[in-house]
Scaffold this active site. Structure first.
Site, PDB file in Angstrom:
ATOM      1  N   ASN A 250      -5.122   6.260  -1.209  1.00 11.05           N
ATOM      2  CA  ASN A 250      -4.398   6.835  -0.077  1.00 11.05           C
ATOM      3  C   ASN A 250      -3.864   8.237  -0.379  1.00 11.05           C
ATOM      4  O   ASN A 250      -3.556   9.000   0.531  1.00 11.05           O
ATOM      5  CB  ASN A 250      -3.255   5.920   0.365  1.00 11.05           C
ATOM      6  CG  ASN A 250      -3.796   4.713   1.119  1.00 11.05           C
ATOM      7  OD1 ASN A 250      -4.931   4.726   1.592  1.00 11.05           O
ATOM      8  ND2 ASN A 250      -3.005   3.669   1.207  1.00 11.05           N
TER       9      ASN A 250
ATOM     10  N   SER B 206       0.827  -1.207   0.000  1.00  8.60           N
ATOM     11  CA  SER B 206       0.000   0.000   0.000  1.00  8.60           C
ATOM     12  C   SER B 206       0.861   1.256   0.000  1.00  8.60           C
ATOM     13  O   SER B 206       0.349   2.338  -0.217  1.00  8.60           O
ATOM     14  CB  SER B 206      -0.935   0.003   1.213  1.00  8.60           C
ATOM     15  OG  SER B 206      -0.208  -0.147   2.390  1.00  8.60           O
TER      16      SER B 206
HETATM   17  P1  NAI Z   1      -0.705  -9.405   8.465  1.00  2.59           P
HETATM   18  O1  NAI Z   1       0.335  -9.108   9.453  1.00  2.59           O
HETATM   19  O2  NAI Z   1      -2.109  -9.695   8.887  1.00  2.59           O
HETATM   20  O3  NAI Z   1      -0.228 -10.660   7.552  1.00  2.59           O
HETATM   21  C1  NAI Z   1       1.043 -10.764   6.996  1.00  2.59           C
HETATM   22  C2  NAI Z   1       1.375 -12.245   6.882  1.00  2.59           C
HETATM   23  O4  NAI Z   1       2.563 -12.369   6.106  1.00  2.59           O
HETATM   24  C3  NAI Z   1       1.654 -12.896   8.232  1.00  2.59           C
HETATM   25  O5  NAI Z   1       0.895 -14.090   8.341  1.00  2.59           O
HETATM   26  C4  NAI Z   1       3.164 -13.193   8.172  1.00  2.59           C
HETATM   27  O6  NAI Z   1       3.511 -14.380   8.857  1.00  2.59           O
HETATM   28  C5  NAI Z   1       3.400 -13.348   6.701  1.00  2.59           C
HETATM   29  N1  NAI Z   1       4.753 -13.082   6.272  1.00  2.59           N
HETATM   30  C6  NAI Z   1       5.582 -12.079   6.669  1.00  2.59           C
HETATM   31  N2  NAI Z   1       6.745 -12.154   6.000  1.00  2.59           N
HETATM   32  C7  NAI Z   1       6.651 -13.209   5.159  1.00  2.59           C
HETATM   33  C8  NAI Z   1       7.519 -13.766   4.180  1.00  2.59           C
HETATM   34  N3  NAI Z   1       8.727 -13.264   3.947  1.00  2.59           N
HETATM   35  N4  NAI Z   1       7.089 -14.841   3.478  1.00  2.59           N
HETATM   36  C9  NAI Z   1       5.861 -15.366   3.712  1.00  2.59           C
HETATM   37  N5  NAI Z   1       5.004 -14.882   4.622  1.00  2.59           N
HETATM   38  C10 NAI Z   1       5.388 -13.800   5.329  1.00  2.59           C
HETATM   39  O7  NAI Z   1      -0.677  -8.177   7.416  1.00  2.59           O
HETATM   40  P2  NAI Z   1      -1.827  -7.664   6.440  1.00  2.59           P
HETATM   41  O8  NAI Z   1      -2.635  -6.645   7.101  1.00  2.59           O
HETATM   42  O9  NAI Z   1      -2.491  -8.831   5.818  1.00  2.59           O
HETATM   43  O10 NAI Z   1      -0.969  -6.891   5.319  1.00  2.59           O
HETATM   44  C11 NAI Z   1      -0.096  -7.560   4.470  1.00  2.59           C
HETATM   45  C12 NAI Z   1       0.338  -6.658   3.335  1.00  2.59           C
HETATM   46  O11 NAI Z   1      -0.783  -6.089   2.693  1.00  2.59           O
HETATM   47  C13 NAI Z   1       1.255  -5.496   3.690  1.00  2.59           C
HETATM   48  O12 NAI Z   1       2.209  -5.343   2.654  1.00  2.59           O
HETATM   49  C14 NAI Z   1       0.341  -4.306   3.695  1.00  2.59           C
HETATM   50  O13 NAI Z   1       0.958  -3.106   3.374  1.00  2.59           O
HETATM   51  C15 NAI Z   1      -0.627  -4.683   2.603  1.00  2.59           C
HETATM   52  N6  NAI Z   1      -1.932  -4.048   2.795  1.00  2.59           N
HETATM   53  C16 NAI Z   1      -2.552  -4.077   4.012  1.00  2.59           C
HETATM   54  C17 NAI Z   1      -3.791  -3.483   4.182  1.00  2.59           C
HETATM   55  C18 NAI Z   1      -4.487  -3.513   5.498  1.00  2.59           C
HETATM   56  O14 NAI Z   1      -5.460  -2.766   5.668  1.00  2.59           O
HETATM   57  N7  NAI Z   1      -4.090  -4.330   6.446  1.00  2.59           N
HETATM   58  C19 NAI Z   1      -4.473  -2.803   3.057  1.00  2.59           C
HETATM   59  C20 NAI Z   1      -3.766  -2.895   1.819  1.00  2.59           C
HETATM   60  C21 NAI Z   1      -2.535  -3.467   1.710  1.00  2.59           C
END
Ligand code: NAI
Length: 507
Positions: free
Chosen positions: A193, A122
Site C-alpha cells: 500500500n 492493512s
Molecule cells: P468484513 O467486514 O468482510 O469481515 C469482518 C468480520 O469481522 C465480520 O464478519 C464481523 O462480524 C467480524 N467482527 C467485527 N468485529 C469483531 C470482533 N470484535 N470479534 C469478532 N468478530 C468481529 O471485513 P474484511 O474485508 O474481511 O476485513 C477484515 C480485516 O482485514 C480488516 O482489519 C481489514 O483492514 C483487513 N484487510 C482487509 C482487506 C480487504 O481487501 N478487504 C485486505 C487486507 C486486510
C-alpha cells in the site's frame, strides 16, 4: 503434506478476509477454528468454504476426500474461549485500533503463553495494536490481500517488540500455505500500500493540471508501460471509498510528505458518491458491467507533411531518426531547422515550452515526443504541444507518427509527459522505501509484482528505462514545478549510475 507449523489455528472475524485465510490454512493441513461476533457469520463462512472446495473438486484440482477433509478441519468456535488450544490466532475483524487491542488483550488471557497472535490489519500500526499486551513479542502483522487464495503474497510485519521467532514461524507457515512471505517494517502502508502510492496520485495530478483527460492517461499507461489497468480503471475497480481514505491516511501518517499527497479530485468524487464500478459510475460510466468509452478519434489527414528537424539534445536521438526514416519523413540535418520544418524535441522531465526557449527554437513549430521508453517496446506514441504550437504543426506531427497505424495521443505541455512522470514517481517512492529500510529491495519487487500486478517491480522498472533517466526526469520535474514531491530519494541518487535492482543492500 508436511506437518503444518501451526496445527491448530484460530480465525477471529470470518468476513471476506477471515474466510480466505481459513481456506489456505485448512489446505495446508491445519485445523482452523472460526469465530465471529455476528450470529450467522461463521455458518456463512463455512458454507462458502465448502462451496469453494466443491468448485475445486469440479475443476479436478481436489479429490472429494481432500475436500471433505478440509471441511472437517474448519470447525466453528462458539466463544472466544474455544480458541484456547490454538497455536496461532489470526484476527481479521473491523479495522479499529481500540477493538483490535481489546480483542488481543482478551485472547492473551485465553491462549497458551507460547501461542502466536497475528493481525491482518492493512492500515494500523502493529506496534500500537500490541502496545497493551503482557507479551507483545508474540504478536506480528500478517497482511493478506483480497481474494486471499489468489493473491499469493503476505506481508509479515514486525512491530517494535515482535520477537524474531514470531516472524520466522509466520514466514515458514506462509510458505506452507502456498504464499510468498515478504518482511515489512511496521511503517504506514507496509510495502504494497506504500509502493502503490505513486501510480494513482501522479495520474490525478496530471489530470488535475489539465494535461489530458483520464481516459487518455489510462490508454498511455496501459500501452506504453504495460500496466494491466490504467490508474482510473483501477480507482473504479477498488472504489474511492476504499482508495481515497488510504491515500489520505498514508499521507497523514507520514506527516504530510509531499510524495504521497492525495488529490482534491478523488476527495470531491467520494463526497459526491461517484465511487466507481460498484456505484455504477466512477471515472467511467458502467452499463451491464462494462465501461462506456468513446472510440478514439482518428489521426488527422494531412495532404503534405513538412520536413522534420530533430533537436540535438533529444532523448534516443538515433532511434528517433530511424523511426522517422521508417515512417517516410523528410528529415532535415542542418544545424538548425528551416523556416518550414516541424521541430521535434524529446525532453526528459522538462516541458516542451522550456526546451523550445532554451534551445532557441520557434515554439509555434515545436512538438515534443516521449521517448523514455524505446518506441519498439510501446503500443502508443505520445506527443505534447506547447501553448504556442500551431495546429497545422500539431496535426502534421500526429499524422506522421500515426503513419504505421500505431495509436498516437496528443497531450498538452507538462514536464515529463505522462509515462515519465508516473514511472519516475513510482521508482522514486520505491527507492525511498529502500532508503527507509521498509523492506529489502528484493521483497519490494516481489510484493509489488504479486500484490499490485505491475508488469515489472519498480526497481526493475527503473533499471529497464535507465536509473540516470529517472534521476534526470525527477530533477527536471523539480525545476519545472518547484515541488518537493519530485525530489529524488537519496537512495536513487546514489544508484543513479549503477542500477537499482542490485541484490545486495548496503550495511
Ligand atoms: P468484513 O467486514 O468482510 O469481515 C469482518 C468480520 O469481522 C465480520 O464478519 C464481523 O462480524 C467480524 N467482527 C467485527 N468485529 C469483531 C470482533 N470484535 N470479534 C469478532 N468478530 C468481529 O471485513 P474484511 O474485508 O474481511 O476485513 C477484515 C480485516 O482485514 C480488516 O482489519 C481489514 O483492514 C483487513 N484487510 C482487509 C482487506 C480487504 O481487501 N478487504 C485486505 C487486507 C486486510
Amino acid at each position: 503434506m508436511n506437518t503444518p507449523v501451526f496445527s491448530r489455528v484460530g480465525i477471529v472475524g470470518t468476513g471476506a478476509m477471515g474466510r480466505g485465510i481459513a481456506q489456505i490454512a485448512a489446505q495446508a493441513g491445519s485445523t482452523v477454528r472460526l469465530y465471529d461476533t455476528q450470529p450467522d457469520a461463521v455458518a456463512k463462512a463455512r458454507e462458502a468454504l465448502s462451496a469453494q472446495w466443491d468448485k475445486l473438486v469440479h475443476k479436478g484440482r481436489l479429490t472429494r476426500e481432500q475436500a471433505d477433509s478440509h471441511v472437517s478441519r474448519v470447525p466453528p468456535a462458539a466463544t472466544l474461549a474455544d480458541l484456547a488450544d490454538c497455536d496461532l490466532v489470526i484476527e481479521a475483524i473491523v479495522e479499529r485500533l481500540d477493538v483490535k487491542q481489546t480483542l488481543f488483550a482478551e485472547l492473551e488471557g485465553i491462549v497458551r503463553p507460547d501461542a502466536i497472535l497475528a493481525t491482518n490489519t492493512s492500515s494500523l500500526s502493529v506496534t500500537a495494536i500490541a502496545a497493551g499486551l503482557k507479551h507483545p513479542g508474540r504478536l506480528a502483522g500478517y497482511h493478506f490481500f483480497n481474494p486471499v487464495p489468489l493473491m499469493k503474497v503476505v506481508e509479515v510485519i514486525a512491530g517494535l517488540k515482535t520477537d524474531a521467532a514470531t516472524g520466522q514461524r509466520l514466514t515458514d507457515y506462509a510458505r506452507q500455505m502456498g504464499h510468498t512471505p515478504v518482511q515489512a517494517a511496521d511503517t504506514p502502508g507496509f510495502i504494497v500500500n506504500h509502493a502503490g502510492r505513486g501510480y494513482g496520485t501522479e495520474a490525478l495530478r496530471i489530470v488535475g493540471e489539465g494535461v489530458t483527460d483520464f481516459v487518455t492517461v489510462d490508454r498511455i499507461l496501459r500501452d506504453q508501460v504495460g500496466f494491466r489497468l490504467g490508474p482510473f480503471e483501477l480507482f473504479d475497480l477498488t472504489a474511492l471509498d476504499v482508495s481515497h481514505p488510504v491515500m489520505e491516511s498514508i499521507y497523514r501518517q507520514y506527516f504530510d510528505e509531499p510524495r504521497y499527497r492525495p488529490s482534491v479530485i478523488t476527495a470531491q468524487r467520494l463526497a459526491g458518491g461517484v465511487l466507481g464500478r460498484k456505484s455504477g459510475e466512477g471515472f467511467y460510466r458502467y452499463l451491464g458491467g462494462s465501461a462506456q468509452v468513446a472510440p478514439e478519434a482518428a489521426a488527422p489527414q494531412v495532404a503534405e507533411l513538412p520536413p522534420v528537424w530533430v533537436s540535438t539534445r533529444a532523448a534516443r536521438r538515433a532511434e528517433l531518426y530511424q523511426l522517422l526514416k521508417d515512417l517516410g519523413a523528410r528529415i532535415e540535418t542542418g544545424q538548425s531547422p528551416s523556416p518550414q520544418a516541424l521541430t521535434l524535441v524529446a525532453p526528459l522531465g522538462f516541458d516542451v515550452t522550456t526546451v523550445a526557449v532554451v534551445e532557441r527554437l520557434d515554439p509555434a513549430r515545436t512538438v515534443g515526443i516521449d521517448l523514455l521508453i524505446e518506441d519498439a517496446a510501446t503500443r502508443r506514441r505520445v506527443l505534447a504541444t506547447n501553448p504556442a504550437t500551431r495546429s497545422d504543426m500539431r496535426d502534421a506531427a500526429h499524422a506522421l507518427f500515426a503513419r504505421d497505424g500505431k495509436p498516437v495521443s496528443v497531450i498538452h505541455d507538462s514536464g515529463g509527459f505522462v509515462t515519465q512522470r508516473v514511472v519516475a514517481h513510482i521508482v522514486n517512492i520505491a527507492a525511498d522505501m529502500c532508503q527507509q529500510r521498509v523492506c529489502s529491495p528484493q521483497d519490494l519487487e516481489t510484493a509489488v509484482t504479486l500484490g499490485l500486478g505491475y508488469p515489472l517491480g519498480p526497481l526493475a522498472m527503473g533499471d529497464r528505462w535507465g536509473p540516470a533517466n529517472m534521476l534526470e526526469v525527477l530533477f527536471n520535474l523539480q525545476t519545472v514545478y518547484g515541488d518537493p514531491r519530485y525530489r529524488p530519494s537519496p537512495w536513487l541518487r546514489r544508484r543513479g549510475a549503477i542500477g537499482l535492482s542490485l541484490l545486495h543492500e548496503e550495511a
